[in-house]
Write a protein that holds these residues in place. Sequence first.
Motif, short mmCIF file in Angstrom:
data_model
loop_
_atom_site.label_atom_id
_atom_site.label_comp_id
_atom_site.label_asym_id
_atom_site.label_seq_id
_atom_site.Cartn_x
_atom_site.Cartn_y
_atom_site.Cartn_z
N TYR A 7 0.82 -1.21 0.00
CA TYR A 7 0.00 0.00 0.00
C TYR A 7 0.86 1.26 0.00
O TYR A 7 0.51 2.26 -0.62
N MET A 26 -4.82 2.79 4.32
CA MET A 26 -4.78 1.32 4.29
C MET A 26 -3.49 0.80 4.90
O MET A 26 -3.47 -0.19 5.63
N ASN A 32 -8.13 -3.21 4.38
CA ASN A 32 -8.69 -2.97 3.03
C ASN A 32 -10.20 -3.13 3.08
O ASN A 32 -10.84 -3.43 2.07
N CYS A 57 -11.21 1.43 6.16
CA CYS A 57 -10.56 2.53 5.43
C CYS A 57 -11.59 3.43 4.72
O CYS A 57 -11.25 4.55 4.34
N ASP A 224 -8.64 -4.77 -4.58
CA ASP A 224 -7.91 -4.04 -3.53
C ASP A 224 -8.71 -3.86 -2.25
O ASP A 224 -8.15 -3.84 -1.17
N VAL A 225 -10.03 -3.66 -2.40
CA VAL A 225 -10.86 -3.29 -1.25
C VAL A 225 -12.09 -4.20 -1.21
O VAL A 225 -12.75 -4.38 -2.25
N TYR A 250 -6.98 -8.29 5.23
CA TYR A 250 -5.56 -7.95 5.25
C TYR A 250 -4.70 -9.21 5.07
O TYR A 250 -3.73 -9.19 4.31
#
Length: 259
Positions: A7, A26, A32, A57, A224-225, A250
């Motif tokens: 990140y 993050m 995430n 986040c 990513d999230v 994570y």
Amino acid sequence: KPKVLGYRERAKLCSNPITQRLFEIMEKKRTNLALSADLTDSKQLLQLIDKTGPYICIVKTHIDILEDFSEDFIEKLSQLASKHEFLIFEDRKFADIGNTVVHQFSGGVYHISNWAHIINAHTVPGAGVIQGLKMVKTQNGCGCLLIAEMSSAGNLATGDYTQATVKMAEENKDFVIGFISVSNLSPDPELVHMTPGVQLECGRDDLGQQYLTPSEVITRRGSDVIIVGRGIYQAPDPAEAARQFQVAGYDAFVARLTE
Ligand code: BMP
């Protein structure tokens, strides 16, 4: 195979201040996880956000489902965003011609451009929707996600539609910061992928929602999230559920980094 970046490295590569800030958060909070804050009572919603704030986040709102919207709600939400360090993503899904979305984004009852850090748009109208949203002056230098794929059964955001959406993102990187998607669509480190339809077990609801696990989404599909709603706010202890999703998300990212 492209190298997976941490990140902090991603933050440094991002020219857009919103994505920079997102990856910094993050990194710092080791999360995430985006909370999909889909409650309809503002007091309960603020309590949920305050309790889960340390683990997330992003808070994703549907501001138009609140039964008791007020300016005061926005004030308190923004205070919580500073207190816990998260970004506010209004999931408005703009989907009209440029001239109309200008008003929907800046005006009406909600004045989304005054408080959101992130918004999103369907690409069905063509690039005009992006041009319109981009024209609006914003308080937080808002970034836009394009809905390139959806999590729901039978959705039409597939194939050529998805590919054309990716192209629109790549051509508008001054404003478009990434995608809503259920897979990794672009190797560009400046474009963020966010995925809804996440629970700790795979499954579906009765209205077409389809769930994948954090490891499927982050490790295998390269998003990513993770965006989680009912998996958190319908849990007996939402703070504990958020913590579990934070750890699962994570760990799934660390697994991708080290695989
Ligand atoms: P839940 O985790 O409770 O299923 O909620 C998912 C959230 O993500 C909802 O707010 C929904 O509007 C949103 N969403 C989705 O589920 N699928 C998509 O393709 C796009 C979304 O914005």
